[in-house]
Every structure is written in C-alpha cells, then in structure tokens.
Design a protein around this motif. Structure first.
Motif, PDB file in Angstrom:
ATOM      1  N   GLU A  40      47.238  45.675 165.600  1.00 24.91           N
ATOM      2  CA  GLU A  40      46.684  45.800 166.934  1.00 24.91           C
ATOM      3  C   GLU A  40      45.413  44.946 167.008  1.00 24.91           C
ATOM      4  OE1 GLU A  40      45.779  49.434 170.042  1.00 24.91           O
ATOM      5  OE2 GLU A  40      45.516  49.778 167.904  1.00 24.91           O
ATOM      6  N   LYS A  41      45.351  44.084 167.999  1.00 28.72           N
ATOM      7  CA  LYS A  41      44.178  43.223 168.163  1.00 28.72           C
ATOM      8  C   LYS A  41      42.947  44.083 168.455  1.00 28.72           C
ATOM      9  CE  LYS A  41      46.515  39.322 170.343  1.00 28.72           C
ATOM     10  NZ  LYS A  41      46.515  38.552 171.604  1.00 28.72           N
ATOM     11  N   PRO A  42      41.767  43.588 168.052  1.00 33.23           N
ATOM     12  CA  PRO A  42      40.544  44.351 168.328  1.00 33.23           C
ATOM     13  C   PRO A  42      40.331  44.640 169.814  1.00 33.23           C
ATOM     14  CG  PRO A  42      40.093  42.640 166.736  1.00 33.23           C
ATOM     15  CD  PRO A  42      41.499  42.428 167.198  1.00 33.23           C
ATOM     16  N   GLU A  44      42.649  45.076 172.019  1.00 33.81           N
ATOM     17  CA  GLU A  44      43.605  46.122 172.405  1.00 33.81           C
ATOM     18  C   GLU A  44      43.125  47.492 171.942  1.00 33.81           C
ATOM     19  OE1 GLU A  44      47.215  44.753 170.658  1.00 33.81           O
ATOM     20  OE2 GLU A  44      47.691  43.426 172.337  1.00 33.81           O
ATOM     21  N   LYS A  45      42.533  47.536 170.741  1.00 32.80           N
ATOM     22  CA  LYS A  45      41.968  48.801 170.243  1.00 32.80           C
ATOM     23  C   LYS A  45      40.875  49.287 171.179  1.00 32.80           C
ATOM     24  CE  LYS A  45      42.588  48.304 165.263  1.00 32.80           C
ATOM     25  NZ  LYS A  45      41.913  48.210 163.974  1.00 32.80           N
ATOM     26  N   ARG A  46      39.985  48.374 171.547  1.00 33.72           N
ATOM     27  CA  ARG A  46      38.876  48.714 172.431  1.00 33.72           C
ATOM     28  C   ARG A  46      39.404  49.210 173.770  1.00 33.72           C
ATOM     29  NH1 ARG A  46      36.586  43.931 173.828  1.00 33.72           N
ATOM     30  NH2 ARG A  46      36.697  43.428 171.673  1.00 33.72           N
ATOM     31  N   ARG A  47      40.391  48.507 174.319  1.00 39.84           N
ATOM     32  CA  ARG A  47      40.961  48.890 175.609  1.00 39.84           C
ATOM     33  C   ARG A  47      41.599  50.271 175.539  1.00 39.84           C
ATOM     34  NH1 ARG A  47      44.658  44.682 176.752  1.00 39.84           N
ATOM     35  NH2 ARG A  47      42.833  43.395 177.064  1.00 39.84           N
TER      36      ARG A  47
END
Length: 65
Positions: A40-42, A44-47
């Motif tokens: 998971e891209k950073p 995407e994690k933040r979102r």
C-alpha cells in the motif's frame, strides 16, 4: 507469534475454534496479515487513516448530542 488454544475436557471442537478466532481477532492478527497481503502506497495509507478518523469523529458527534 504463535497462538495456542487448549481444548478443555469434553469441549466440542467448534467451540474451541470459536475461542481461537476470537483470540486472533482481539490481537488483530488476521487484520494485520490481510493489510500486509498487498503493498500500500504511503499516500493510500494516509488517505485510509484520514477516512477512518473522519468516520469516528462523525460517530462521536452523533452520540454527543
């Protein structure tokens, strides 16, 4: 990390499985392995975290008043 469930005397296997599943759920083992299944891209994690935080705030506001 290993999870150990001892089957009690005269306990059905399905009840022991239910106890094991609850223990796994409490320790977030299943959720963690599912999350690590794919990269998971950073961003995407933040979102995703922001979305969860917004949802919990909405629930808190709803229950306050």
């Amino acid at each position: 990390m290993s999870i150990e469930i001892k089957i009690r005397k005269n306990e059905p296997v399905d009840r022991a499985l239910r106890r094991m599943k609850k223990k796994l759920e409490r320790e977030n083992i299943i959720k963690g392995t599912r999350a690590k299944r794919y990269y998971e891209k950073p961003c995407e994690k933040r979102r995703r975290k922001e979305k969860v935080m917004a949802f919990t705030q909405m629930l808190r506001r709803r229950h306050e008043g």
